[in-house]
Design a protein around this motif. Structure first.
Motif, PDB file in Angstrom:
ATOM      1  N   LEU A 201       0.823  -1.203   0.000  1.00  0.00           N
ATOM      2  CA  LEU A 201       0.000   0.000   0.000  1.00  0.00           C
ATOM      3  C   LEU A 201       0.861   1.260   0.000  1.00  0.00           C
ATOM      4  O   LEU A 201       0.538   2.249  -0.667  1.00  0.00           O
ATOM      5  N   LEU A 202       1.955   1.222   0.727  1.00  0.00           N
ATOM      6  CA  LEU A 202       2.874   2.367   0.731  1.00  0.00           C
ATOM      7  C   LEU A 202       3.603   2.509  -0.601  1.00  0.00           C
ATOM      8  O   LEU A 202       3.678   3.600  -1.170  1.00  0.00           O
ATOM      9  N   ASP A 203       4.133   1.411  -1.113  1.00  0.00           N
ATOM     10  CA  ASP A 203       4.880   1.459  -2.378  1.00  0.00           C
ATOM     11  C   ASP A 203       3.996   1.907  -3.529  1.00  0.00           C
ATOM     12  O   ASP A 203       4.448   2.631  -4.427  1.00  0.00           O
ATOM     13  N   GLY A 204       2.723   1.492  -3.500  1.00  0.00           N
ATOM     14  CA  GLY A 204       1.809   1.858  -4.573  1.00  0.00           C
ATOM     15  C   GLY A 204       1.564   3.342  -4.673  1.00  0.00           C
ATOM     16  O   GLY A 204       1.236   3.862  -5.748  1.00  0.00           O
ATOM     17  N   LEU A 205       1.733   4.063  -3.573  1.00  0.00           N
ATOM     18  CA  LEU A 205       1.517   5.512  -3.584  1.00  0.00           C
ATOM     19  C   LEU A 205       2.527   6.235  -4.465  1.00  0.00           C
ATOM     20  O   LEU A 205       2.294   7.368  -4.888  1.00  0.00           O
ATOM     21  N   LYS A 206       3.656   5.569  -4.745  1.00  0.00           N
ATOM     22  CA  LYS A 206       4.669   6.176  -5.614  1.00  0.00           C
ATOM     23  C   LYS A 206       4.233   6.144  -7.081  1.00  0.00           C
ATOM     24  O   LYS A 206       4.792   6.862  -7.909  1.00  0.00           O
ATOM     25  N   GLU A 207       3.262   5.291  -7.388  1.00  0.00           N
ATOM     26  CA  GLU A 207       2.882   5.073  -8.789  1.00  0.00           C
ATOM     27  C   GLU A 207       1.634   5.845  -9.202  1.00  0.00           C
ATOM     28  O   GLU A 207       1.221   5.772 -10.345  1.00  0.00           O
ATOM     29  N   VAL A 208       0.992   6.552  -8.264  1.00  0.00           N
ATOM     30  CA  VAL A 208      -0.299   7.166  -8.557  1.00  0.00           C
ATOM     31  C   VAL A 208      -0.245   8.684  -8.429  1.00  0.00           C
ATOM     32  O   VAL A 208       0.652   9.238  -7.795  1.00  0.00           O
ATOM     33  N   ASP A 209      -1.229   9.331  -9.033  1.00  0.00           N
ATOM     34  CA  ASP A 209      -1.347  10.789  -9.005  1.00  0.00           C
ATOM     35  C   ASP A 209      -2.445  11.151  -8.005  1.00  0.00           C
ATOM     36  O   ASP A 209      -3.599  11.333  -8.371  1.00  0.00           O
ATOM     37  N   TYR A 210      -2.074  11.195  -6.729  1.00  0.00           N
ATOM     38  CA  TYR A 210      -3.002  11.590  -5.672  1.00  0.00           C
ATOM     39  C   TYR A 210      -2.585  12.961  -5.150  1.00  0.00           C
ATOM     40  O   TYR A 210      -1.418  13.336  -5.218  1.00  0.00           O
ATOM     41  N   LEU A 211      -3.546  13.690  -4.589  1.00  0.00           N
ATOM     42  CA  LEU A 211      -3.203  14.947  -3.933  1.00  0.00           C
ATOM     43  C   LEU A 211      -2.174  14.678  -2.841  1.00  0.00           C
ATOM     44  O   LEU A 211      -2.239  13.649  -2.159  1.00  0.00           O
ATOM     45  N   PRO A 212      -1.212  15.578  -2.639  1.00  0.00           N
ATOM     46  CA  PRO A 212      -0.178  15.346  -1.626  1.00  0.00           C
ATOM     47  C   PRO A 212      -0.735  15.043  -0.235  1.00  0.00           C
ATOM     48  O   PRO A 212      -0.224  14.181   0.470  1.00  0.00           O
TER      49      PRO A 212
END
Length: 801
Positions: A201-212
């Protein structure tokens, strides 16, 4: 001629539905765009203006994308299981099924009345058997893979709702549903092992365009930390108390330990603990407190020092006392902590209260006043003495711990496994059978869905037992494994279950043979843009990412992350600037706005009222301003002329507006896009006419915001295809540049005049024009020009003395 919005809106809503213009086509040759909004919980109160704002953002994007040639999937559904409906059913005696169906019909009518361009052929309802069959299927897959398990533990329990709540559903020690205080209760609980997916779940955040801030909240909720596991032996036993710390460099400063009052080691060695009666009394007091109350930093420190039960500090061999205290929880970490009072304020306060030694190991503070939590030189720490760098100190002590076999590097997470059951009726039945011989056995896939039985009494038992437990015909069954007598699981799934995968079912909502067809999943996934509320980023968003990653691991979906992009809208506050609530009397009913002003005015206003991502108060005068905007669009037909090209006077304005509106929509700057359209409209009325080419472009630009009035005017003037099926207008970049610009002229840094110059003017020419200005010429006459400066597009500064 006045605009009859009531008839026009009904007319175009029917045309859109009859023509199927908003229906997505599976496996099309077109580029796909999947826009997702958080589907609503269909409450009896109906939609509120917050729903309108939440859906309007991607509504505009979706309409624009269709006009840009995309195959757009913009679906809607209903997250209909949950406590509010059941509580209402208990109160009124109306079956939750009937309540749900009535509320869904109400929501559907309201959504259609606002003119949202949803694909109504793909509606999902989490309470339908054809839907929750696959929710149960996913649960069984998790059970097969060891991710769904049952354990006895202290849980967050709401005595009012009579239900177990996860940490996420009981933040602040309050029930998320009824806001009552939570208590701790020992129960058998179903869990989903979400902690197994923490790193993914943490690593996946590097691959997506989410608000900071969305990413940050997820990272904080998961709460990964690196440190060390250290083993403290208990004197005169073969036991070790294993603790986790992020600061192993402070081990020489450990002067006491604290165990959770519920720690099983206490019962095992109760004969050694001379004051075990005090332990039992303290446990009784702790049971009255919620987890939130127990872990608050700012509260009175309570505890019991264990008499005859001491630990040995593994790095220096010193005996240290062991306490029990309510702020240590069995569910967090190992159920025991080391305490370094010199460098942790909570430990310091505890040590001062109970008279425990305080040993400084990091130089820099005043131990008589408070704990020192900063960095500094290591002291009183044997081989660490003299170290000044925290990273180096930690590395050295880890090396020593591993060399001596008394500890090792480790990782911990703040996130806990997900409590996944409710002792209520209105939820998905958990497809598990309890057999005395075989244990817990999965209901065969061929028997799914395990249907929720029809009952007349929805009241949960006084001890929190599910209403399903009272139904013998449901409970008593045959074990699928051995054929013997067995009992069904009577707890149901939480409301979050159905919403953890709904975005997948939209892709293939009527498939009875599989969760969704893989070819369709490959075409549509991932979701291109997901918009929702910030209140869901640590619950729904984490839960659904977890489910999706699990489904990816078992080959059921084609991508690892479900959402490529995630944005969020701000709240709509009441006219008094405070969050809307019935008790304050500041709630705005969107239906009343539509009654008085029409759907286009409501749609335009919720996007014009301010920054889309920020909270903004409702303003009746601004609503009326948007009504004037819509009426002025309609009245353009009164100043319409022929013409198949932009007029010279308006050409630049149109190209600039097309560019600005196109860019602002993509950046969620809907308010400035609408403001640009209003400015263009003012320019048109100032000119006194608009030709057909200009009108067509204007109608296309306004259409995503106000589709009814623009479609109606388009049909009257042009009589051709719907705007929804027309190409989005383009612009010429060269025509977006002003031929002439206004700059300021300064003398010695003080503004004197403003002049108009050519946009591409050279510096020497700009300075010459400035000096030729009558006022500037008189002010510099007889003075020495020391320096001349032209800042392109902004100013000329002349320095004189």
């Amino acid at each position: 001629m006045n605009y009859d919005f009531r008839n026009a809106e009904l007319k175009w809503q029917k045309k859109w539905e009859d023509s199927g213009v908003f229906e997505a086509q599976d496996n099309s040759d077109k580029k796909k765009f999947y826009a997702l909004v958080e589907f609503p919980y269909p409450s009896g109160a109906g939609m509120h203006v917050g729903h309108i704002k939440a859906y309007s953002g991607l509504e505009v994007i979706s309409r624009k994308r269709r006009m840009e040639g995309y195959n757009v999937l913009f679906p809607i559904g209903f997250d209909a299981y949950g406590l509010p409906t059941e509580n209402y059913a208990i109160k009124t005696g109306i079956h939750p099924r009937q309540v749900t169906d009535t509320n869904i019909a109400k929501f559907t009518a309201q959504l259609k009345r606002v003119g949202f361009s949803f694909d109504w052929n793909r509606v999902v309802d989490t309470t339908e058997e054809g839907y929750y069959k696959w929710t149960q299927w996913i649960f069984l897959k998790m059970f097969e893979n060891g991710l769904a398990f049952r354990d006895k533990t202290l849980v967050n329990y709401c005595p009012s709702c009579k239900v177990v709540l996860s940490n996420e559903d009981s933040q602040g020690g309050k029930c998320d549903i009824c806001h009552s205080d939570i208590v701790q209760k020992s129960k058998d609980v179903w869990y989903l092992r979400i902690t197994e997916y923490a790193d993914k779940l943490l690593d996946g955040l590097k691959e997506v365009d989410y608000l900071p801030n969305v990413k940050l909240q997820q990272e904080n909720w998961i709460g990964k930390s690196t440190g060390a596991f250290v083993n403290f032996t208990v004197k005169d036993t073969e036991e070790t108390l294993r603790i986790y710390t992020t600061r192993p460099d402070t081990l020489f400063g450990v002067t006491f330990m604290v165990m959770a009052p519920e720690h099983p080691m206490l019962d095992k060695y109760k004969d050694m603990i001379k004051n075990f009666g005090d332990v039992e009394n303290y446990r009784t007091e702790c049971a009255k407190k919620t987890e939130f109350e127990r872990t608050q930093l700012v509260k009175d420190k309570t505890g019991v020092k264990l008499d005859g039960f001491v630990a040995i500090n593994p790095v220096n061999g010193k005996e240290i006392p062991i306490f029990i205290s309510d702020y240590v929880m069995m569910g967090y970490g190992t159920g025991a902590i080391m305490a370094v009072p010199a460098h942790d304020q909570r430990d310091y306060d505890f040590a001062k209260k109970f008279g425990v030694d305080i040993i400084e190991v990091i130089k820099g503070g005043d131990m008589e006043v408070e704990a020192y939590t900063g960095d500094g030189e290591m002291v009183n720490s044997d081989y660490l003495n003299g170290y000044k760098d925290k990273k180096s100190s930690i590395a050295r002590v880890l090396e020593e711990l591993e060399k001596k076999g008394i500890g090792e590097r480790g990782v911990q997470y703040k996130m806990k496994d997900w409590a996944f059951n409710r002792q209520r009726y209105w939820g998905e039945p958990i497809p598990i059978v309890h057999c005395e011989k075989c244990g817990m056995v999965a209901v065969p896939y061929s028997e799914l869905p395990l249907r929720l039985p029809k009952v007349e009494n929805f009241e949960p038992g006084q001890d929190g037992e599910s209403p399903l437990a009272k139904i013998d015909s449901f409970v008593n069954c045959t074990c699928p494994k051995c054929g013997g007598a067995a009992r069904r699981e009577t707890d149901t799934m939480p409301q979050w279950a159905g919403s953890s995968w709904y975005f997948l079912r939209y892709i293939d909502p009527h498939n009875d043979n599989e969760l969704a067809n893989m070819d369709k999943l490959k075409y549509w996934m991932p979701v291109d843009w997901y918009n929702g509320g910030m209140e869901h980023v640590t619950r729904h968003l984490i839960y659904s990412r977890f489910w999706h990653k699990f489904l990816y691991d078992i080959g059921a979906v084609p991508c690892a992350e479900p959402y490529a992009k995630r944005t969020a809208q701000g709240l709509i506050l009441g006219p008094d600037g405070v969050k809307m609530s019935k008790s304050r009397g500041n709630v705005i009913d969107p239906n009343e706005v539509v009654d008085v002003y029409g759907a286009d005015v409501l749609r335009t206003y919720v996007l014009f009222m301010g920054d889309y991502e920020q909270a903004a108060p409702w303003s009746e005068s601004s609503v009326k301003g948007c009504k004037r905007f819509v009426d002025r669009i309609w009245n353009l037909q009164e100043i319409l002329t022929e013409g198949d090209e932009y007029t010279a006077e308006l050409s630049s304005s149109f190209h600039k507006t097309v560019k600005k509106v196109s860019e602002d929509i993509e950046a969620l700057k809907y308010n400035t896009a609408i403001a640009a359209l209003m400015t263009l409209l003012n320019g048109i009325y100032n000119k006194g006419s608009i030709n057909k080419a200009e009108l067509k472009t204007l109608l296309l630009l306004v259409n995503p915001f106000a589709p009814h009035v623009t479609e109606e005017l388009n049909s009257i003037v042009f009589g051709d295809s719907m705007l929804a099926e027309t190409q989005w207008p383009s612009y010429d970049e060269a025509k977006c540049v002003d031929d002439e610009i206004e700059i300021v002229v300064q003398i010695n840094g003080k503004v004197k005049v403003k002049i108009n110059v050519a946009a591409d003017i050279e510096a020497a020419d700009a300075i010459a024009m400035a000096k030729a200005d009558e006022k500037i010429a008189s002010e510099i006459a007889g003075k020495t020009v020391v320096k001349e400066l032209y800042v392109k597009g902004r100013l000329v500064n002349i320095v004189v003395r």
